[in-house]
Design a protein around this motif. Sequence first.
Motif, PDB file in Angstrom:
ATOM      1  N   ILE A  14       8.157 -49.054  70.259  1.00 16.86           N
ATOM      2  CA  ILE A  14       9.297 -48.665  69.428  1.00 16.86           C
ATOM      3  C   ILE A  14      10.001 -49.904  68.877  1.00 16.86           C
ATOM      4  N   LEU A  15      10.089 -50.960  69.691  1.00 19.61           N
ATOM      5  CA  LEU A  15      10.678 -52.214  69.217  1.00 19.61           C
ATOM      6  C   LEU A  15       9.882 -52.769  68.046  1.00 19.61           C
ATOM      7  N   PHE A  16       8.563 -52.714  68.144  1.00 20.55           N
ATOM      8  CA  PHE A  16       7.695 -53.184  67.054  1.00 20.55           C
ATOM      9  C   PHE A  16       7.923 -52.350  65.797  1.00 20.55           C
ATOM     10  N   GLN A  17       7.955 -51.029  65.960  1.00 23.09           N
ATOM     11  CA  GLN A  17       8.160 -50.153  64.816  1.00 23.09           C
ATOM     12  C   GLN A  17       9.514 -50.406  64.158  1.00 23.09           C
ATOM     13  N   GLN A  18      10.550 -50.552  64.975  1.00 25.96           N
ATOM     14  CA  GLN A  18      11.878 -50.768  64.402  1.00 25.96           C
ATOM     15  C   GLN A  18      12.004 -52.130  63.735  1.00 25.96           C
ATOM     16  N   THR A  19      11.256 -53.097  64.209  1.00 25.76           N
ATOM     17  CA  THR A  19      11.233 -54.398  63.537  1.00 25.76           C
ATOM     18  C   THR A  19      10.668 -54.261  62.126  1.00 25.76           C
ATOM     19  N   LEU A  20       9.570 -53.506  62.016  1.00 28.58           N
ATOM     20  CA  LEU A  20       8.973 -53.290  60.694  1.00 28.58           C
ATOM     21  C   LEU A  20       9.888 -52.469  59.791  1.00 28.58           C
ATOM     22  N   VAL A  21      10.545 -51.482  60.366  1.00 24.42           N
ATOM     23  CA  VAL A  21      11.505 -50.685  59.590  1.00 24.42           C
ATOM     24  C   VAL A  21      12.645 -51.571  59.105  1.00 24.42           C
ATOM     25  N   ALA A  22      13.146 -52.439  59.981  1.00 23.83           N
ATOM     26  CA  ALA A  22      14.225 -53.353  59.601  1.00 23.83           C
ATOM     27  C   ALA A  22      13.800 -54.268  58.458  1.00 23.83           C
ATOM     28  N   VAL A  23      12.561 -54.725  58.505  1.00 28.42           N
ATOM     29  CA  VAL A  23      12.043 -55.590  57.440  1.00 28.42           C
ATOM     30  C   VAL A  23      12.059 -54.848  56.104  1.00 28.42           C
ATOM     31  N   MET A  24      11.574 -53.621  56.078  1.00 28.06           N
ATOM     32  CA  MET A  24      11.520 -52.864  54.825  1.00 28.06           C
ATOM     33  C   MET A  24      12.909 -52.553  54.293  1.00 28.06           C
ATOM     34  N   VAL A  25      13.815 -52.162  55.195  1.00 24.67           N
ATOM     35  CA  VAL A  25      15.185 -51.860  54.767  1.00 24.67           C
ATOM     36  C   VAL A  25      15.861 -53.109  54.214  1.00 24.67           C
ATOM     37  N   ARG A  26      15.711 -54.202  54.930  1.00 25.17           N
ATOM     38  CA  ARG A  26      16.330 -55.452  54.505  1.00 25.17           C
ATOM     39  C   ARG A  26      15.787 -55.916  53.160  1.00 25.17           C
ATOM     40  N   ARG A  27      14.462 -55.843  52.987  1.00 26.97           N
ATOM     41  CA  ARG A  27      13.869 -56.306  51.737  1.00 26.97           C
ATOM     42  C   ARG A  27      14.298 -55.429  50.567  1.00 26.97           C
ATOM     43  N   ALA A  28      14.332 -54.133  50.778  1.00 31.39           N
ATOM     44  CA  ALA A  28      14.755 -53.226  49.709  1.00 31.39           C
ATOM     45  C   ALA A  28      16.207 -53.474  49.334  1.00 31.39           C
ATOM     46  N   ASP A  29      17.020 -53.814  50.306  1.00 32.49           N
ATOM     47  CA  ASP A  29      18.428 -54.114  50.031  1.00 32.49           C
ATOM     48  C   ASP A  29      18.565 -55.424  49.268  1.00 32.49           C
ATOM     49  N   VAL A  30      17.768 -56.409  49.631  1.00 35.43           N
ATOM     50  CA  VAL A  30      17.847 -57.718  48.983  1.00 35.43           C
ATOM     51  C   VAL A  30      17.490 -57.635  47.500  1.00 35.43           C
ATOM     52  N   VAL A  31      16.502 -56.810  47.170  1.00 38.18           N
ATOM     53  CA  VAL A  31      16.086 -56.718  45.761  1.00 38.18           C
ATOM     54  C   VAL A  31      17.027 -55.837  44.948  1.00 38.18           C
ATOM     55  N   GLY A  32      18.025 -55.249  45.593  1.00 40.15           N
ATOM     56  CA  GLY A  32      19.055 -54.536  44.851  1.00 40.15           C
ATOM     57  C   GLY A  32      18.919 -53.028  44.761  1.00 40.15           C
ATOM     58  N   LEU A  33      18.036 -52.424  45.550  1.00 40.33           N
ATOM     59  CA  LEU A  33      17.926 -50.966  45.521  1.00 40.33           C
ATOM     60  C   LEU A  33      19.182 -50.342  46.125  1.00 40.33           C
ATOM     61  N   GLN A  34      19.615 -49.232  45.555  1.00 47.06           N
ATOM     62  CA  GLN A  34      20.760 -48.518  46.111  1.00 47.06           C
ATOM     63  C   GLN A  34      20.374 -47.911  47.453  1.00 47.06           C
ATOM     64  N   ILE A  35      21.346 -47.751  48.314  1.00 42.25           N
ATOM     65  CA  ILE A  35      21.054 -47.277  49.659  1.00 42.25           C
ATOM     66  C   ILE A  35      20.460 -45.869  49.652  1.00 42.25           C
ATOM     67  N   ARG A  36      20.849 -45.043  48.681  1.00 37.65           N
ATOM     68  CA  ARG A  36      20.264 -43.699  48.591  1.00 37.65           C
ATOM     69  C   ARG A  36      18.772 -43.793  48.261  1.00 37.65           C
ATOM     70  N   THR A  37      18.438 -44.714  47.388  1.00 34.86           N
ATOM     71  CA  THR A  37      17.033 -44.915  47.033  1.00 34.86           C
ATOM     72  C   THR A  37      16.245 -45.423  48.228  1.00 34.86           C
ATOM     73  N   ILE A  38      16.828 -46.366  48.962  1.00 35.22           N
ATOM     74  CA  ILE A  38      16.167 -46.881  50.166  1.00 35.22           C
ATOM     75  C   ILE A  38      15.970 -45.758  51.177  1.00 35.22           C
ATOM     76  N   SER A  39      16.965 -44.907  51.294  1.00 32.28           N
ATOM     77  CA  SER A  39      16.891 -43.781  52.234  1.00 32.28           C
ATOM     78  C   SER A  39      15.723 -42.859  51.907  1.00 32.28           C
ATOM     79  N   ILE A  40      15.590 -42.518  50.647  1.00 31.00           N
ATOM     80  CA  ILE A  40      14.492 -41.638  50.230  1.00 31.00           C
ATOM     81  C   ILE A  40      13.148 -42.335  50.435  1.00 31.00           C
ATOM     82  N   LEU A  41      13.102 -43.610  50.083  1.00 30.96           N
ATOM     83  CA  LEU A  41      11.866 -44.374  50.236  1.00 30.96           C
ATOM     84  C   LEU A  41      11.437 -44.437  51.700  1.00 30.96           C
ATOM     85  N   MET A  42      12.386 -44.695  52.599  1.00 31.02           N
ATOM     86  CA  MET A  42      12.059 -44.786  54.016  1.00 31.02           C
ATOM     87  C   MET A  42      11.646 -43.426  54.573  1.00 31.02           C
TER      88      MET A  42
END
Length: 225
Positions: free
Chosen positions: A122-150
């Motif tokens: 679960i720690l490994f999975q959450q690390t990967l999830v954190a990476v995707m969320v962080r990267r999507a936020d850095v490139v400027g995606l809105q949080i609603r868009t990130i939510s749907i994408l995830m």
Amino acid sequence: MAPIFALVGLLWTVSSWGYYALVEVLEVESGYDDAPIVFAVFYLGWTTLAFWLFRRTLKGKISLQVIVGHAIALAPLLLAYATFVTFALPLLPDVSVYRAPPNPPEFMFASAWYYLPKSVDILFQQTLVAVMVRRADVVGLQIRTISILMAILFGGFHLTLALDGFTPLYVARFTVAATLFGLIVPYLYLRNRHGFRWAYGLHWGFYALDATITHLVLAVPPWAN
């Protein structure tokens, strides 16, 4: 963003393949239960690799230091979960081999040791999830868009459970749970000071809840005792 997401997908896929390959090499039926230390180290290695590969992405609100701090703070929660699987779960009725589905998932007949490598997984999975969320936020995606994408990615990945021969009901409930989790996890990471703790705790908690319900619903019938 696409290269990061592709690399995350590659790590996730290869680690899953590696699990089954290692199970065959060790000649065990249940990797987590029969060789808990081996698979805990296995997923710890993957987690370490993920931290190193994405060290530039894991900055700011979801940095390595922040996640380590959250992991330390999670110790009481992990102790509570360990207490549950060690002392409370064995008190529940055993799952009946007659009521269990064909090719049952490992946790149905697992001991408390199963949850040691699962915790690191679960720690490994959450690390990967954190990476995707962080990267999507850095490139400027809105949080609603990130939510749907995830929701699409996390839920869609769990559809691959069907390839392992699990029942449609099992695949459906894990996919639905993963999709709902994907919807809320960006808000946990990006809008909550203790997001990693909440995300990890909820993820782990689902397995505890599902195991409890499974033991009650698929219990050995009284006449079989």
